[in-house]
Design a protein around this motif. Structure first.
Motif, PDB file in Angstrom:
ATOM      1  N   PHE A 124       0.785  -1.389  -0.055  1.00  0.00           N
ATOM      2  CA  PHE A 124      -0.050   0.048  -0.130  1.00  0.00           C
ATOM      3  C   PHE A 124       0.869   1.258  -0.005  1.00  0.00           C
ATOM      4  O   PHE A 124       0.411   2.272  -0.765  1.00  0.00           O
ATOM      5  N   LYS A 125       1.787   1.090   0.615  1.00  0.00           N
ATOM      6  CA  LYS A 125       2.563   2.474   0.907  1.00  0.00           C
ATOM      7  C   LYS A 125       3.355   2.837  -0.612  1.00  0.00           C
ATOM      8  O   LYS A 125       3.388   4.104  -0.839  1.00  0.00           O
ATOM      9  N   SER A 126       3.830   1.969  -1.343  1.00  0.00           N
ATOM     10  CA  SER A 126       4.034   2.460  -2.480  1.00  0.00           C
ATOM     11  C   SER A 126       3.145   2.612  -3.580  1.00  0.00           C
ATOM     12  O   SER A 126       3.350   3.412  -4.243  1.00  0.00           O
ATOM     13  N   ILE A 127       1.914   2.081  -3.670  1.00  0.00           N
ATOM     14  CA  ILE A 127       0.739   2.241  -4.369  1.00  0.00           C
ATOM     15  C   ILE A 127       0.174   3.346  -3.928  1.00  0.00           C
ATOM     16  O   ILE A 127      -0.424   4.334  -4.868  1.00  0.00           O
ATOM     17  N   PHE A 128      -0.456   3.869  -2.907  1.00  0.00           N
ATOM     18  CA  PHE A 128      -1.339   4.669  -2.235  1.00  0.00           C
ATOM     19  C   PHE A 128      -0.575   5.716  -1.302  1.00  0.00           C
ATOM     20  O   PHE A 128      -1.137   6.506  -0.792  1.00  0.00           O
ATOM     21  N   GLY A 129       0.788   5.555  -1.085  1.00  0.00           N
ATOM     22  CA  GLY A 129       1.516   6.423   0.057  1.00  0.00           C
ATOM     23  C   GLY A 129       1.102   7.803  -0.113  1.00  0.00           C
ATOM     24  O   GLY A 129       0.788   8.427   0.665  1.00  0.00           O
ATOM     25  N   GLN A 130       1.357   8.349  -1.113  1.00  0.00           N
ATOM     26  CA  GLN A 130       1.310   9.772  -1.597  1.00  0.00           C
ATOM     27  C   GLN A 130      -0.206  10.007  -1.366  1.00  0.00           C
ATOM     28  O   GLN A 130      -0.496  11.293  -0.893  1.00  0.00           O
ATOM     29  N   PHE A 131      -1.169   9.669  -2.015  1.00  0.00           N
ATOM     30  CA  PHE A 131      -2.756   9.917  -1.701  1.00  0.00           C
ATOM     31  C   PHE A 131      -3.022   9.923  -0.202  1.00  0.00           C
ATOM     32  O   PHE A 131      -3.573  10.574   0.162  1.00  0.00           O
ATOM     33  N   LEU A 132      -2.615   8.843   0.309  1.00  0.00           N
ATOM     34  CA  LEU A 132      -2.925   8.674   2.097  1.00  0.00           C
ATOM     35  C   LEU A 132      -2.329   9.964   2.686  1.00  0.00           C
ATOM     36  O   LEU A 132      -2.954  10.607   3.304  1.00  0.00           O
ATOM     37  N   GLU A 133      -1.104  10.361   2.186  1.00  0.00           N
ATOM     38  CA  GLU A 133      -0.582  11.501   2.997  1.00  0.00           C
ATOM     39  C   GLU A 133      -1.151  12.949   2.449  1.00  0.00           C
ATOM     40  O   GLU A 133      -1.786  13.657   3.730  1.00  0.00           O
ATOM     41  N   GLU A 134      -1.509  13.100   1.479  1.00  0.00           N
ATOM     42  CA  GLU A 134      -2.361  14.296   1.046  1.00  0.00           C
ATOM     43  C   GLU A 134      -3.749  14.289   1.596  1.00  0.00           C
ATOM     44  O   GLU A 134      -4.053  15.218   2.198  1.00  0.00           O
ATOM     45  N   THR A 135      -4.357  13.064   1.732  1.00  0.00           N
ATOM     46  CA  THR A 135      -5.663  13.038   2.281  1.00  0.00           C
ATOM     47  C   THR A 135      -5.624  13.319   3.856  1.00  0.00           C
ATOM     48  O   THR A 135      -6.406  13.741   4.414  1.00  0.00           O
ATOM     49  N   GLU A 136      -4.601  12.658   4.470  1.00  0.00           N
ATOM     50  CA  GLU A 136      -4.355  13.056   6.112  1.00  0.00           C
ATOM     51  C   GLU A 136      -4.418  14.765   6.043  1.00  0.00           C
ATOM     52  O   GLU A 136      -4.752  15.237   7.105  1.00  0.00           O
ATOM     53  N   HIS A 137      -3.366  15.196   5.143  1.00  0.00           N
ATOM     54  CA  HIS A 137      -3.152  16.609   5.389  1.00  0.00           C
ATOM     55  C   HIS A 137      -4.382  17.509   5.223  1.00  0.00           C
ATOM     56  O   HIS A 137      -4.748  18.368   5.733  1.00  0.00           O
ATOM     57  N   ARG A 138      -5.359  17.092   4.337  1.00  0.00           N
ATOM     58  CA  ARG A 138      -6.538  17.628   3.883  1.00  0.00           C
ATOM     59  C   ARG A 138      -7.608  17.603   5.087  1.00  0.00           C
ATOM     60  O   ARG A 138      -8.033  18.534   5.586  1.00  0.00           O
ATOM     61  N   LEU A 139      -7.750  16.207   5.634  1.00  0.00           N
ATOM     62  CA  LEU A 139      -8.349  16.191   6.873  1.00  0.00           C
ATOM     63  C   LEU A 139      -7.795  16.995   7.893  1.00  0.00           C
ATOM     64  O   LEU A 139      -8.918  17.638   8.818  1.00  0.00           O
ATOM     65  N   GLU A 140      -6.825  16.921   8.086  1.00  0.00           N
ATOM     66  CA  GLU A 140      -6.226  18.049   9.345  1.00  0.00           C
ATOM     67  C   GLU A 140      -6.320  19.296   9.227  1.00  0.00           C
ATOM     68  O   GLU A 140      -6.892  20.090  10.195  1.00  0.00           O
ATOM     69  N   SER A 141      -6.417  19.915   7.820  1.00  0.00           N
ATOM     70  CA  SER A 141      -6.860  21.175   7.515  1.00  0.00           C
ATOM     71  C   SER A 141      -8.425  21.610   7.826  1.00  0.00           C
ATOM     72  O   SER A 141      -8.801  22.521   8.361  1.00  0.00           O
ATOM     73  N   LEU A 142      -8.991  20.472   7.336  1.00  0.00           N
ATOM     74  CA  LEU A 142     -10.464  20.497   7.615  1.00  0.00           C
ATOM     75  C   LEU A 142     -10.699  20.796   8.957  1.00  0.00           C
ATOM     76  O   LEU A 142     -11.804  21.446   9.658  1.00  0.00           O
ATOM     77  N   LYS A 143     -10.223  19.877   9.909  1.00  0.00           N
ATOM     78  CA  LYS A 143     -10.483  19.529  11.291  1.00  0.00           C
ATOM     79  C   LYS A 143     -10.115  21.089  11.943  1.00  0.00           C
ATOM     80  O   LYS A 143     -10.854  21.770  12.908  1.00  0.00           O
ATOM     81  N   ALA A 144      -9.036  21.837  11.505  1.00  0.00           N
ATOM     82  CA  ALA A 144      -8.786  23.179  12.083  1.00  0.00           C
ATOM     83  C   ALA A 144      -9.477  23.864  11.728  1.00  0.00           C
ATOM     84  O   ALA A 144      -9.991  24.919  12.604  1.00  0.00           O
ATOM     85  N   VAL A 145     -10.207  24.109  10.540  1.00  0.00           N
ATOM     86  CA  VAL A 145     -11.226  24.938   9.960  1.00  0.00           C
ATOM     87  C   VAL A 145     -12.423  24.915  10.711  1.00  0.00           C
ATOM     88  O   VAL A 145     -12.939  25.796  11.262  1.00  0.00           O
TER      89      VAL A 145
END
Length: 96
Positions: A70-91
């Protein structure tokens, strides 16, 4: 398919997942015998790749392990999603 390890028992891993045709979550059992020998141990919250091998009439679902990294296939997608979720939580926190 991809699922998340929810419980670990003496029988195997209980994996929660959603299918394309439904939004509701389902849980299936991946027996220890379905995992390759010498595979690193899973922990609750880990992602695992599988396919549904059998759906029983009583609603139980048997899963078969698929070997995917998963890390090689979806790693970047998962990181971007996590960052977006964190920013939405802050908002959302600021709106309260």
């Amino acid at each position: 398919m991809i699922g998340k390890v929810e419980h670990i028992t003496r029988f195997g891993l209980f994996v929660t997942f959603s299918t394309d045709d439904t939004v509701s979550k389902k849980t299936g059992l991946m027996r220890w015998s379905a995992l390759p020998k010498g595979h690193p141990k899973y922990q609750i919250g880990d992602l695992v790749s599988f396919e549904i091998s059998k759906e029983h009439t009583d609603g139980k679902i048997d899963l078969t392990y698929l070997d995917e990294d998963f890390k090689s296939i979806f790693g970047q997608f998962l990181e971007e999603t996590e960052h977006r979720l964190e920013s939405l939580k802050a908002v959302n926190k600021d709106l309260r």
